[in-house]
Design a protein around this motif. Structure first.
Motif, PDB file in Angstrom:
ATOM      1  N   PHE A 156       6.068 -13.357   4.345  1.00 28.03           N
ATOM      2  CA  PHE A 156       5.928 -12.391   3.554  1.00 28.03           C
ATOM      3  C   PHE A 156       6.544 -12.602   2.127  1.00 28.03           C
ATOM      4  O   PHE A 156       6.234 -12.123   0.752  1.00 28.03           O
ATOM      5  CB  PHE A 156       6.166 -11.050   3.962  1.00 28.03           C
ATOM      6  CG  PHE A 156       5.554  -9.648   3.000  1.00 28.03           C
ATOM      7  CD1 PHE A 156       4.467  -9.365   2.615  1.00 28.03           C
ATOM      8  CD2 PHE A 156       6.573  -9.032   2.149  1.00 28.03           C
ATOM      9  CE1 PHE A 156       3.890  -8.739   1.668  1.00 28.03           C
ATOM     10  CE2 PHE A 156       6.412  -8.139   1.326  1.00 28.03           C
ATOM     11  CZ  PHE A 156       5.099  -7.934   0.970  1.00 28.03           C
ATOM     12  N   THR A 329      -1.613  -3.418   5.193  1.00 27.14           N
ATOM     13  CA  THR A 329      -2.733  -4.195   3.839  1.00 27.14           C
ATOM     14  C   THR A 329      -3.122  -5.491   4.367  1.00 27.14           C
ATOM     15  O   THR A 329      -2.136  -5.975   5.247  1.00 27.14           O
ATOM     16  CB  THR A 329      -2.446  -4.070   2.574  1.00 27.14           C
ATOM     17  OG1 THR A 329      -1.057  -4.586   2.409  1.00 27.14           O
ATOM     18  CG2 THR A 329      -2.152  -2.494   2.150  1.00 27.14           C
ATOM     19  N   THR A 331      -2.370  -8.363   3.114  1.00 28.19           N
ATOM     20  CA  THR A 331      -1.044  -9.171   2.785  1.00 28.19           C
ATOM     21  C   THR A 331      -0.203  -9.188   3.800  1.00 28.19           C
ATOM     22  O   THR A 331       0.255 -10.089   4.477  1.00 28.19           O
ATOM     23  CB  THR A 331      -0.414  -8.952   1.372  1.00 28.19           C
ATOM     24  OG1 THR A 331      -0.160  -7.595   1.270  1.00 28.19           O
ATOM     25  CG2 THR A 331      -1.405  -9.663   0.474  1.00 28.19           C
ATOM     26  N   ARG A 332       0.259  -7.920   4.137  1.00 26.70           N
ATOM     27  CA  ARG A 332       1.053  -7.586   5.227  1.00 26.70           C
ATOM     28  C   ARG A 332       0.641  -8.194   6.422  1.00 26.70           C
ATOM     29  O   ARG A 332       1.284  -8.647   7.247  1.00 26.70           O
ATOM     30  CB  ARG A 332       1.428  -5.961   5.225  1.00 26.70           C
ATOM     31  CG  ARG A 332       2.528  -5.726   4.121  1.00 26.70           C
ATOM     32  CD  ARG A 332       1.711  -5.754   2.986  1.00 26.70           C
ATOM     33  NE  ARG A 332       2.870  -5.048   1.749  1.00 26.70           N
ATOM     34  CZ  ARG A 332       2.693  -5.126   0.668  1.00 26.70           C
ATOM     35  NH1 ARG A 332       1.756  -5.698  -0.078  1.00 26.70           N
ATOM     36  NH2 ARG A 332       3.376  -4.428  -0.294  1.00 26.70           N
ATOM     37  N   VAL A 364       5.984  -7.185  12.497  1.00 25.42           N
ATOM     38  CA  VAL A 364       5.604  -6.275  11.618  1.00 25.42           C
ATOM     39  C   VAL A 364       6.914  -5.796  10.881  1.00 25.42           C
ATOM     40  O   VAL A 364       7.096  -5.418   9.681  1.00 25.42           O
ATOM     41  CB  VAL A 364       4.937  -5.024  12.341  1.00 25.42           C
ATOM     42  CG1 VAL A 364       4.999  -4.029  11.545  1.00 25.42           C
ATOM     43  CG2 VAL A 364       3.382  -5.373  12.519  1.00 25.42           C
ATOM     44  N   GLY A 372       7.767  -5.071   2.662  1.00 27.07           N
ATOM     45  CA  GLY A 372       6.386  -4.688   2.676  1.00 27.07           C
ATOM     46  C   GLY A 372       5.732  -3.545   2.953  1.00 27.07           C
ATOM     47  O   GLY A 372       4.651  -3.299   2.675  1.00 27.07           O
TER      48      GLY A 372
ATOM     49  N   ILE B   8       2.939  -0.809  18.878  1.00 23.95           N
ATOM     50  CA  ILE B   8       2.677  -0.860  17.665  1.00 23.95           C
ATOM     51  C   ILE B   8       2.224   0.411  16.977  1.00 23.95           C
ATOM     52  O   ILE B   8       2.357   0.872  15.726  1.00 23.95           O
ATOM     53  CB  ILE B   8       1.583  -1.961  17.265  1.00 23.95           C
ATOM     54  CG1 ILE B   8       1.423  -2.540  15.702  1.00 23.95           C
ATOM     55  CG2 ILE B   8       0.494  -1.511  17.689  1.00 23.95           C
ATOM     56  CD1 ILE B   8       2.209  -3.596  15.445  1.00 23.95           C
ATOM     57  N   THR B  11       5.241   2.023  15.168  1.00 25.16           N
ATOM     58  CA  THR B  11       5.795   1.372  14.241  1.00 25.16           C
ATOM     59  C   THR B  11       5.850   1.748  12.921  1.00 25.16           C
ATOM     60  O   THR B  11       6.822   1.628  12.054  1.00 25.16           O
ATOM     61  CB  THR B  11       5.535  -0.306  14.533  1.00 25.16           C
ATOM     62  OG1 THR B  11       5.600  -0.554  15.758  1.00 25.16           O
ATOM     63  CG2 THR B  11       6.866  -1.227  13.820  1.00 25.16           C
ATOM     64  N   SER B 151       5.605  -4.775  -3.808  1.00 23.14           N
ATOM     65  CA  SER B 151       6.667  -5.092  -3.147  1.00 23.14           C
ATOM     66  C   SER B 151       7.809  -5.051  -3.962  1.00 23.14           C
ATOM     67  O   SER B 151       8.549  -6.032  -4.346  1.00 23.14           O
ATOM     68  CB  SER B 151       6.582  -6.038  -2.247  1.00 23.14           C
ATOM     69  OG  SER B 151       7.841  -6.349  -1.499  1.00 23.14           O
TER      70      SER B 151
END
Lengths: 410, 227
Positions: A156, A329, A331-332, A364, A372, B8, B11, B151
Motif C-alpha cells: 500500500f 476500496t 486499492t486497499r 488489512v 489506508g 474480518i 476489523t 491517503s
C-alpha cells in the motif's frame, strides 16, 4: 477391527470439516473483494468455488502431508490406534469449530485440527508428538499474520508513493499497474508449477518453474499494458479522479481475489484431508511411511466439501461481510489480498498449516497502519490471540475424550 | 446473523468521515430551506414559513442523530489516522452551524414583521455571505474525504487548505458587513421601534454566527491535516 466404518465416518467428518471451511473461512477471504464492490456476490461465489477447488487440488498436498505426519510420528503408533486417533482429531476439530461458530468466536480451523491431532497423541504417549515441528507450526501462526501485515503495508505504501500522491494518479497507475500484474501472476504460476504439477505427472525443478512462471506473468503484464494504454480518461472533479482510479484497481482486485481463494484452498483443505489421508492409507493396509502419496480423490473430496460449504451457507456470510466492510476500496483490497495470497502460498509450499483468516486480518491491519483506512479496529488482534489460546487446549481435550470413547467402541 | 466466526467483519467499520459528509449534506439542505425562509421574511410573506421551519427542525433532528451516531460508534478501540479529539470538536462545530440555521428560522418567526425597505438589500447580502460559507464548508468536508482516499497526499492536502482559506476570507467579510449593518440599524432609532431594533440586530448577530462556526470547522479540518 472394523476399519470400514471408521473410514466411512472419517469421510463424512472430513466433508463436514471442509464444509465448515467453505461456510465461514472462505467468506473471510472473499470479504474484501465483495466489500469493495470488485466482485458481486454471485461472482464471488463462482470465483471462490473454482479457485478454492483448484488450490486444494494442486497445492493442497504440502500442508496435508504436514497434518498427516508432521505433528505426530505415525510410524511408532499401532495402525489401528492411529486410525482412531486421526478420526478423533477430525471429529474434535469439527465439533469445536461448530461450537465456536455458534458463539461467533474467531477461531481457526487450522488451530483446531492441530490441537486435535495433539490430543489423541498425548493420551497415548507424549513422546509421539514431534515437538520441534510443532514449535515451528506454532511459530508460523505468529509469523504469518505479521508477514501479511508487513507485506500489505509495503504494497500500500508503494501505491501511495507511486500513484495516490501524484497530481495525475491515473497516469502513474498506467505505468505501475503492469508490474503489479506481473508480480501477482508470477506468484500464482510459481505456486502451481513448482512442485505443484506432480499430480498430473509434471515435475519441474526450481529453475524451470521460475522460467515457466515468468512467461504467463510477462503475458499478463503485456496485456495489462496494452489495455491500460488504450484507456482514455478525463475527470469531472477531484472525487471523480479517485473513483476512476479505484475502478481500474477493480480489475487487479479480481486477480488477487482469485489468488486468495486459490491460496486458501491450498492451505486450509489440509485441515480435513490431512487426517483423512492417514486413515485412507491405513485402510488400504499400507503402513504409513514417511514417503506419502496422497490420493487425488482425497484432495478433490476436500475441495468438494469446501465448495459445498460455500454454496449452502458461505454465500450468506460473504453477503453479510460484503455489506459490513464497504470501507475497503479496490486499492486497499488489492494490497491486502496480494499480501495474503503471497504469504499463504509461501507457507503452503513450506507445508505450514496457517490460518488464512488471520493472515487476511493482518494484511488489512497492515494497510491500516500505512494510512489506508479511516478507522481500524486493532483490538481484533486481542480477540484473535484469545481464540488461539482457547482453541489448542479445547481441541486437545475434545480429541482426547473422543479418542477414549472410540477405543471403547471399536 | 448467527453462525459467523470471521474476524474480518469486526476489523473495519463505516468511515466516520463519510458520516461527516452525510451530516454536512443535511446542513446544506437546511441552508437551502433557510434561503427560502429568508426571502419570504424579507418580503413579509409568512404563509409557508411554519411549514419550512418544521422541515428544518426535522433535518436538525436527523443531523443530531448522525452526530451522536458518530460519537457513540467511535469507541477507543477504533484507531483513526487523525486526532480523535479534533475530529469530535469538528462535529461539534458543524452541529452548531445546523443549530444556528434552526435558530434563525425560529427567531424570525418570533416577530412576524417585514424588514424595512432600506435594509432589505443589506440583509440579503449578509445572508448570501453566510450561505456561501456553508457552501465552502460543505466543499471542504467533501474534500476531506478525498484527502483520506488519497491517503493524505501532499497535493490534495494543499488544495484542501486553499478551500479552507476561503472560509477565513468569508468570515472577515461577514464581520465587516455585520458591523456596518448593525450601525445602520441603530442609526434608524428614530424611525423604527426599539423592539424592531432589537429583533433586527440579533438577527444580524445570528447570521454572522454561521460564518463564525464554519470558520471554526475549517480550522478543525486544518488541524486534522497537520502531519
Amino acid at each position: 477391527m472394523y476399519t470400514l466404518p471408521i473410514l466411512i465416518i472419517a469421510i463424512i467428518a472430513a466433508i463436514y470439516m471442509s464444509w465448515n471451511i467453505g461456510a465461514n473461512d472462505v467468506a473471510n477471504s472473499m470479504g474484501t473483494s465483495v466489500g469493495s464492490g470488485a466482485l458481486t456476490l454471485t461472482k464471488a461465489v463462482i470465483v471462490a468455488g473454482v479457485f478454492e477447488f483448484l488450490g486444494a487440488f494442486f497445492v493442497g498436498k504440502h500442508v496435508t502431508t504436514t497434518i498427516s505426519k508432521g505433528i505426530v510420528n505415525p510410524v511408532s503408533i499401532e495402525p489401528h490406534l492411529l486410525m482412531l486417533g486421526m478420526l478423533s482429531a477430525l471429529i474434535a476439530a469439527a465439533l469445536w469449530v461448530t461450537i465456536a461458530t455458534y458463539f461467533g468466536l474467531p477461531v481457526s480451523t487450522t488451530h483446531s485440527i492441530v490441537g486435535g491431532v495433539m490430543g489423541f497423541a498425548m493420551i497415548l504417549d507424549n513422546r509421539l508428538i514431534l515437538w520441534h515441528k510443532l514449535i515451528g507450526i506454532i511459530g508460523s501462526w505468529i509469523i504469518s499474520p505479521v508477514s501479511g501485515a508487513l507485506i500489505s503495508y509495503l504494497i500500500f505504501l508503494t501505491i501511495k508513493k507511486t500513484i495516490l500522491s501524484k497530481t495525475d494518479p491515473i497516469k502513474e497507475a498506467k505505468k505501475v499497474i503492469p508490474f503489479f500484474i506481473f508480480f501477482t501472476t508470477f506468484i500464482i504460476s510459481m505456486s502451481i508449477i513448482y512442485k505443484g504439477l506432480k499430480n498430473i505427472g509434471l515435475n519441474l525443478c526450481f529453475k524451470y518453474s521460475l522460467l515457466f512462471s515468468i512467461i504467463p506473468a510477462g503475458i499478463g503484464m503485456f496485456i495489462g499494458h496494452i489495455l491500460l494504454s488504450r484507456y482514455k480518461y478525463e475527470y469531472t472533479d477531484e472525487e471523480d479522479k479517485y473513483n476512476k482510479l479505484e475502478n481500474i484497481f477493480i480489475y487487479l482486485q479480481i486477480i488477487t481475489a482469485c489468488s486468495v481463494a486459490f491460496a486458501h484452498g491450498a492451505n486450509d483443505v489440509a485441515n480435513s484431508t490431512g487426517p483423512l489421508v492417514t486413515i485412507v492409507e491405513l485402510y488400504k493396509g499400507k503402513s504409513v511411511s514417511s514417503k506419502i502419496i496422497i490420493p487425488l480423490w482425497v484432495l478433490a473430496l476436500g475441495g468438494f466439501g469446501i465448495v459445498l460449504g460455500i454454496s449452502t451457507w458461505g454465500y450468506k456470510v460473504i453477503h453479510t461481510i460484503g455489506e459490513k466492510i464497504t470501507e475497503v476500496t479496490p486499492t486497499r483490497g488489492f494490497s491486502a489480498e496480494l499480501a495474503t495470497a503471497f504469504t499463504v502460498l509461501v507457507f503452503s509450499k513450506l507445508g505450514m498449516p496457517i490460518s488464512t483468516s488471520h493472515v487476511i486480518v493482518g494484511s488489512v491491519l497492515g494497510v491500516g497502519i500505512a494510512g489506508g483506512f479511516a478507522t481500524v479496529n486493532y483490538k481484533i488482534i486481542k480477540n484473535i490471540i484469545y481464540s488461539w489460546i482457547l482453541t489448542i487446549p479445547v481441541a486437545l481435550l475434545f480429541s482426547s475424550g473422543i479418542f477414549i470413547l472410540l477405543r471403547i467402541i471399536f | 446473523m448467527k453462525f459467523i466466526r470471521v474476524p474480518i467483519i469486526k476489523t473495519l467499520r463505516k468511515s466516520p468521515f463519510k458520516a461527516l459528509k452525510d451530516h454536512v449534506n443535511i446542513i446544506k439542505e437546511s441552508a437551502n430551506l433557510l434561503k427560502e425562509e429568508f426571502r419570504d421574511y424579507i418580503y413579509g410573506n409568512f404563509n409557508e414559513f411554519e411549514e419550512k421551519r418544521l422541515k428544518v427542525e426535522e433535518l436538525e433532528l436527523k443531523a443530531d442523530y448522525i452526530k451522536s451516531n458518530i460519537r457513540n460508534h467511535l469507541p477507543q478501540k477504533f484507531r483513526m489516522p487523525v486526532d480523535r479529539g479534533t475530529f469530535l470538536s469538528l462535529i461539534g462545530e458543524l452541529d452548531q452551524v445546523e443549530d444556528t440555521i434552526q435558530d434563525i428560522g425560529e427567531w424570525i418567526l418570533i416577530r412576524e414583521k417585514p424588514v424595512p425597505d432600506n435594509l432589505q438589500n443589506d440583509f440579503f447580502s449578509l445572508f448570501n455571505i453566510a450561505y456561501k460559507s456553508i457552501e465552502i464548508c460543505e466543499q471542504s468536508v467533501i474534500y476531506l474525504n478525498i484527502v483520506i482516499e488519497s491517503s493524505f497526499a501532499e497535493n490534495e492536502r494543499v488544495k484542501l487548505k486553499e478551500i479552507i482559506h476561503n472560509l477565513h476570507r468569508v468570515e472577515t467579510e461577514s464581520d465587516t458587513m455585520e458591523r456596518e449593518l448593525t450601525k445602520k440599524i441603530f442609526s434608524m432609532e428614530n424611525d423604527i421601534s426599539p423592539v424592531a431594533i432589537y429583533h433586527l440586530s440579533k438577527l444580524v448577530f445570528l447570521l454572522g454566527d454561521i460564518s463564525n462556526h464554519t470558520e471554526n470547522a475549517g480550522d478543525r479540518i486544518r488541524a486534522l491535516l497537520a502531519r
